[in-house]
Scaffold this motif. Sequence first.
Motif, PDB file in Angstrom:
ATOM      1  N   LEU A   1     -18.556 -26.495 -29.082  1.00 56.53           N
ATOM      2  CA  LEU A   1     -19.296 -27.505 -28.335  1.00 56.53           C
ATOM      3  C   LEU A   1     -18.759 -29.019 -27.938  1.00 56.53           C
ATOM      4  CD1 LEU A   1     -22.986 -26.924 -29.558  1.00 56.53           C
ATOM      5  CD2 LEU A   1     -21.749 -25.757 -27.548  1.00 56.53           C
ATOM      6  N   TRP A   2     -17.939 -29.443 -29.223  1.00 54.79           N
ATOM      7  CA  TRP A   2     -17.459 -30.812 -29.347  1.00 54.79           C
ATOM      8  C   TRP A   2     -16.001 -30.535 -28.833  1.00 54.79           C
ATOM      9  CZ3 TRP A   2     -21.768 -30.334 -32.378  1.00 54.79           C
ATOM     10  CH2 TRP A   2     -22.800 -31.429 -32.302  1.00 54.79           C
ATOM     11  N   GLU A   3     -15.299 -29.452 -28.302  1.00 53.68           N
ATOM     12  CA  GLU A   3     -14.020 -29.441 -28.257  1.00 53.68           C
ATOM     13  C   GLU A   3     -13.556 -30.423 -27.097  1.00 53.68           C
ATOM     14  OE1 GLU A   3     -13.006 -25.577 -26.734  1.00 53.68           O
ATOM     15  OE2 GLU A   3     -10.845 -26.207 -26.613  1.00 53.68           O
ATOM     16  N   HIS A   4     -14.242 -30.467 -26.122  1.00 58.84           N
ATOM     17  CA  HIS A   4     -13.946 -31.436 -25.049  1.00 58.84           C
ATOM     18  C   HIS A   4     -14.308 -33.149 -25.178  1.00 58.84           C
ATOM     19  CE1 HIS A   4     -12.511 -27.900 -23.336  1.00 58.84           C
ATOM     20  NE2 HIS A   4     -13.388 -27.325 -23.053  1.00 58.84           N
ATOM     21  N   CYS A   5     -14.701 -33.319 -26.252  1.00 55.88           N
ATOM     22  CA  CYS A   5     -15.369 -34.789 -26.568  1.00 55.88           C
ATOM     23  C   CYS A   5     -14.226 -35.497 -26.938  1.00 55.88           C
ATOM     24  CB  CYS A   5     -16.439 -34.744 -27.624  1.00 55.88           C
ATOM     25  SG  CYS A   5     -17.927 -34.117 -26.973  1.00 55.88           S
ATOM     26  N   VAL A   6     -14.399 -36.837 -26.465  1.00 53.35           N
ATOM     27  CA  VAL A   6     -13.071 -37.850 -26.851  1.00 53.35           C
ATOM     28  C   VAL A   6     -12.981 -37.964 -28.302  1.00 53.35           C
ATOM     29  CG1 VAL A   6     -12.435 -40.094 -26.662  1.00 53.35           C
ATOM     30  CG2 VAL A   6     -13.735 -39.070 -24.671  1.00 53.35           C
ATOM     31  N   GLY A   7     -11.838 -37.758 -28.862  1.00 53.36           N
ATOM     32  CA  GLY A   7     -11.636 -38.056 -30.115  1.00 53.36           C
ATOM     33  C   GLY A   7     -12.037 -37.139 -31.249  1.00 53.36           C
ATOM     34  N   PHE A   8     -12.345 -35.936 -30.824  1.00 55.84           N
ATOM     35  CA  PHE A   8     -12.913 -34.711 -31.560  1.00 55.84           C
ATOM     36  C   PHE A   8     -11.362 -33.989 -31.892  1.00 55.84           C
ATOM     37  CE2 PHE A   8     -14.742 -30.651 -32.868  1.00 55.84           C
ATOM     38  CZ  PHE A   8     -15.703 -31.271 -33.842  1.00 55.84           C
ATOM     39  N   ASP A   9     -10.111 -34.000 -31.354  1.00 54.91           N
ATOM     40  CA  ASP A   9      -9.066 -33.382 -31.765  1.00 54.91           C
ATOM     41  C   ASP A   9      -8.871 -33.676 -33.266  1.00 54.91           C
ATOM     42  OD1 ASP A   9      -9.250 -35.057 -29.163  1.00 54.91           O
ATOM     43  OD2 ASP A   9      -7.713 -33.761 -28.549  1.00 54.91           O
ATOM     44  N   THR A  10      -9.183 -35.003 -33.776  1.00 55.95           N
ATOM     45  CA  THR A  10      -8.730 -35.067 -35.077  1.00 55.95           C
ATOM     46  C   THR A  10      -9.693 -34.515 -36.074  1.00 55.95           C
ATOM     47  OG1 THR A  10      -9.866 -37.271 -34.903  1.00 55.95           O
ATOM     48  CG2 THR A  10      -7.590 -37.206 -34.338  1.00 55.95           C
ATOM     49  N   VAL A  11     -11.046 -33.935 -35.605  1.00 59.39           N
ATOM     50  CA  VAL A  11     -12.083 -33.596 -36.721  1.00 59.39           C
ATOM     51  C   VAL A  11     -11.581 -32.108 -37.167  1.00 59.39           C
ATOM     52  CG1 VAL A  11     -14.309 -32.870 -36.791  1.00 59.39           C
ATOM     53  CG2 VAL A  11     -13.575 -35.060 -35.387  1.00 59.39           C
ATOM     54  N   SER A  12     -11.355 -32.059 -38.547  1.00 63.59           N
ATOM     55  CA  SER A  12     -11.090 -30.680 -38.861  1.00 63.59           C
ATOM     56  C   SER A  12     -11.531 -30.556 -40.262  1.00 63.59           C
ATOM     57  CB  SER A  12      -9.401 -30.569 -39.097  1.00 63.59           C
ATOM     58  OG  SER A  12      -8.919 -31.698 -39.919  1.00 63.59           O
ATOM     59  N   SER A  13     -12.635 -31.330 -40.809  1.00 63.99           N
ATOM     60  CA  SER A  13     -13.276 -31.053 -41.896  1.00 63.99           C
ATOM     61  C   SER A  13     -14.679 -31.624 -41.683  1.00 63.99           C
ATOM     62  CB  SER A  13     -12.734 -31.818 -43.153  1.00 63.99           C
ATOM     63  OG  SER A  13     -12.607 -33.261 -42.922  1.00 63.99           O
ATOM     64  N   SER A  14     -15.317 -31.137 -42.657  1.00 67.85           N
ATOM     65  CA  SER A  14     -16.959 -31.412 -42.670  1.00 67.85           C
ATOM     66  C   SER A  14     -16.998 -33.288 -42.745  1.00 67.85           C
ATOM     67  CB  SER A  14     -17.945 -31.219 -43.993  1.00 67.85           C
ATOM     68  OG  SER A  14     -16.909 -31.334 -45.101  1.00 67.85           O
ATOM     69  N   ASP A  15     -15.993 -34.014 -43.688  1.00 64.27           N
ATOM     70  CA  ASP A  15     -16.051 -35.434 -43.852  1.00 64.27           C
ATOM     71  C   ASP A  15     -15.633 -35.916 -42.609  1.00 64.27           C
ATOM     72  OD1 ASP A  15     -16.879 -35.430 -46.383  1.00 64.27           O
ATOM     73  OD2 ASP A  15     -14.412 -35.904 -47.347  1.00 64.27           O
ATOM     74  N   ALA A  16     -14.785 -35.587 -41.791  1.00 62.72           N
ATOM     75  CA  ALA A  16     -14.303 -35.885 -40.463  1.00 62.72           C
ATOM     76  C   ALA A  16     -15.335 -35.827 -39.561  1.00 62.72           C
ATOM     77  CB  ALA A  16     -13.210 -35.334 -39.902  1.00 62.72           C
ATOM     78  N   PHE A  17     -15.984 -34.755 -39.752  1.00 66.77           N
ATOM     79  CA  PHE A  17     -17.123 -34.473 -38.573  1.00 66.77           C
ATOM     80  C   PHE A  17     -18.287 -35.508 -38.867  1.00 66.77           C
ATOM     81  CE2 PHE A  17     -21.120 -32.113 -37.495  1.00 66.77           C
ATOM     82  CZ  PHE A  17     -21.064 -32.140 -36.049  1.00 66.77           C
ATOM     83  N   VAL A  18     -18.751 -35.743 -40.121  1.00 66.31           N
ATOM     84  CA  VAL A  18     -19.775 -36.597 -40.476  1.00 66.31           C
ATOM     85  C   VAL A  18     -19.346 -38.066 -39.843  1.00 66.31           C
ATOM     86  CG1 VAL A  18     -20.817 -38.019 -42.182  1.00 66.31           C
ATOM     87  CG2 VAL A  18     -20.285 -35.570 -42.435  1.00 66.31           C
ATOM     88  N   ARG A  19     -18.117 -38.489 -40.134  1.00 68.47           N
ATOM     89  CA  ARG A  19     -17.558 -39.740 -39.601  1.00 68.47           C
ATOM     90  C   ARG A  19     -17.653 -39.593 -38.057  1.00 68.47           C
ATOM     91  NH1 ARG A  19     -13.692 -39.252 -43.500  1.00 68.47           N
ATOM     92  NH2 ARG A  19     -11.987 -38.263 -41.956  1.00 68.47           N
ATOM     93  N   TYR A  20     -17.507 -38.694 -37.407  1.00 68.96           N
ATOM     94  CA  TYR A  20     -17.306 -38.452 -35.816  1.00 68.96           C
ATOM     95  C   TYR A  20     -18.704 -39.043 -35.353  1.00 68.96           C
ATOM     96  CZ  TYR A  20     -16.501 -37.001 -31.306  1.00 68.96           C
ATOM     97  OH  TYR A  20     -16.507 -37.227 -29.816  1.00 68.96           O
ATOM     98  N   VAL A  21     -19.597 -38.127 -35.970  1.00 66.86           N
ATOM     99  CA  VAL A  21     -21.149 -38.063 -35.352  1.00 66.86           C
ATOM    100  C   VAL A  21     -21.665 -39.473 -35.677  1.00 66.86           C
ATOM    101  CG1 VAL A  21     -23.415 -37.146 -35.688  1.00 66.86           C
ATOM    102  CG2 VAL A  21     -21.380 -35.562 -35.475  1.00 66.86           C
ATOM    103  N   LYS A  22     -21.322 -40.118 -36.808  1.00 71.69           N
ATOM    104  CA  LYS A  22     -21.725 -41.539 -36.915  1.00 71.69           C
ATOM    105  C   LYS A  22     -21.338 -42.569 -36.188  1.00 71.69           C
ATOM    106  CE  LYS A  22     -23.485 -41.228 -41.704  1.00 71.69           C
ATOM    107  NZ  LYS A  22     -23.607 -41.889 -42.898  1.00 71.69           N
TER     108      LYS A  22
END
Lengths: 238, 235
Positions: A120-141
Amino acid sequence: MPNEAGRAYGLTALCPIKHGAEAPQPGKPARSFAARTRDLLQDLNEAAESPMACVPNTYLCRFLVLDNVAYQGDPAKLDRLRSSYLVFVADLHAGKKSEEGLRRYLEGMWEHAEPTVRSLWEHCVGFDTVSSSDAFVRYVKRCQVENTLYFNGSTDEPLAEQLKNLYLKQEFSRFAFEHQGKKGAELQAAFGQFLTRTRPHDLSGPTWKPGARTLDDAVIDPNPPPQYLRSVPTGASR
Amino acid sequence: MPNIAGKAFAMNLITPIERWQAAFNKIQFWAIRQPILSFSLRGLVTLSMIHYARWAIVQPTEWPRLDESQPKEKLHYAYQLFFSNFNGSWAQYVDSFSVAIPSGLNLLWFRNVGWPKAVPEQPFHRYVEHNEVWTSHYYSAYPMAASNDVKSAQRVKQALTSFASRTKDMEAAAFEQAYNELLNELQADLSQMAPTPIVSLANAAVEERMRQDAEAGDEQDSGRAPAMMGGSHAE
């Protein structure tokens, strides 16, 4: 804090979608990233169960793609968004320490629905760098916008409590109906069996399955009692 | 219909406000949140079909920008985002709001651009329809339950567990009397839940496809050619 009401939390996230389009596939037209994200969301509606049913403590949630805002007509000024946004809105149980609860919730989302999250988030800006739960939390915040008001018209218990409550309401309503007119000892014995079968304090089961759409598949019990204790079928459907 | 998950309906409303007005409205929302002014939300509480609802005011500079490659938003207005989960139809919800808490609505959408006021209903309906955004995927953990079911289920559980511990060692006659008192106490909370006739059109389509697949499987098992396969499954 305006994001919470009691122990319930309202997450509102606007995740910008990249400009551009996927490369056309043989026999398929090129789709913009925003359109492709919408396709993926609509595909979720075709599944027998939403992937969000696996994410602990999700009361309700929705996804949509916001391409633009509505024009109010002359003399209003015309606004146009310069990006499309994947909007993720979730009502969840966060507990008393709400920001900590939000982090736990998003970690659970990654843990239990990672393939869906990634697609779902594949095409979102900056999501390329998300590869862990920590990174996902930071991204959504980073995508979160603060609510100005959050209203809870329901309860703020953990989802497991809400589901157990609903199971008990259903079962006890049926019990009351079926035992109308019964007296003293007979009624007391039947109620004892009811407690043995429904285990009111056991949140693991029997209880309602998150997202169950029919009574036939609503009840789950990972630790059913021995057969001799089950004098009444555990299914909720009648 | 992706705006529906069983008994829950998802409404999304995005409306513009002048930026300076938005700053004022944020203060107003802040005031509403203070315990001393909590009575101003009393009207919302009476609308018992709401599960959860939220308002968020986003100024032009507050739209998330995560990367230099993403163009900055250049908007004339701030935007108020409203997301609600409720039971019943769109018309029931919108009319309930308009009838039950018109002044509350006028406060919550105070001076939003084009806001026609909550009464009369027809311009209000048009405003909501014009600014509503469709949901693409909506999930409820309990599609068969209304908000009132969730609240009453909590009362049932509390009363039931208290009753169970209180009557553990009672004589049969006293138990019967206590049981009847329990039913009396819970009479407004006991009811059987069930799916709505069509949980959602998408769900109905899934069920129809599964039924067709099952029928096709039965026919294959019995050595006959399937009559008609559900098209969407093969895609």
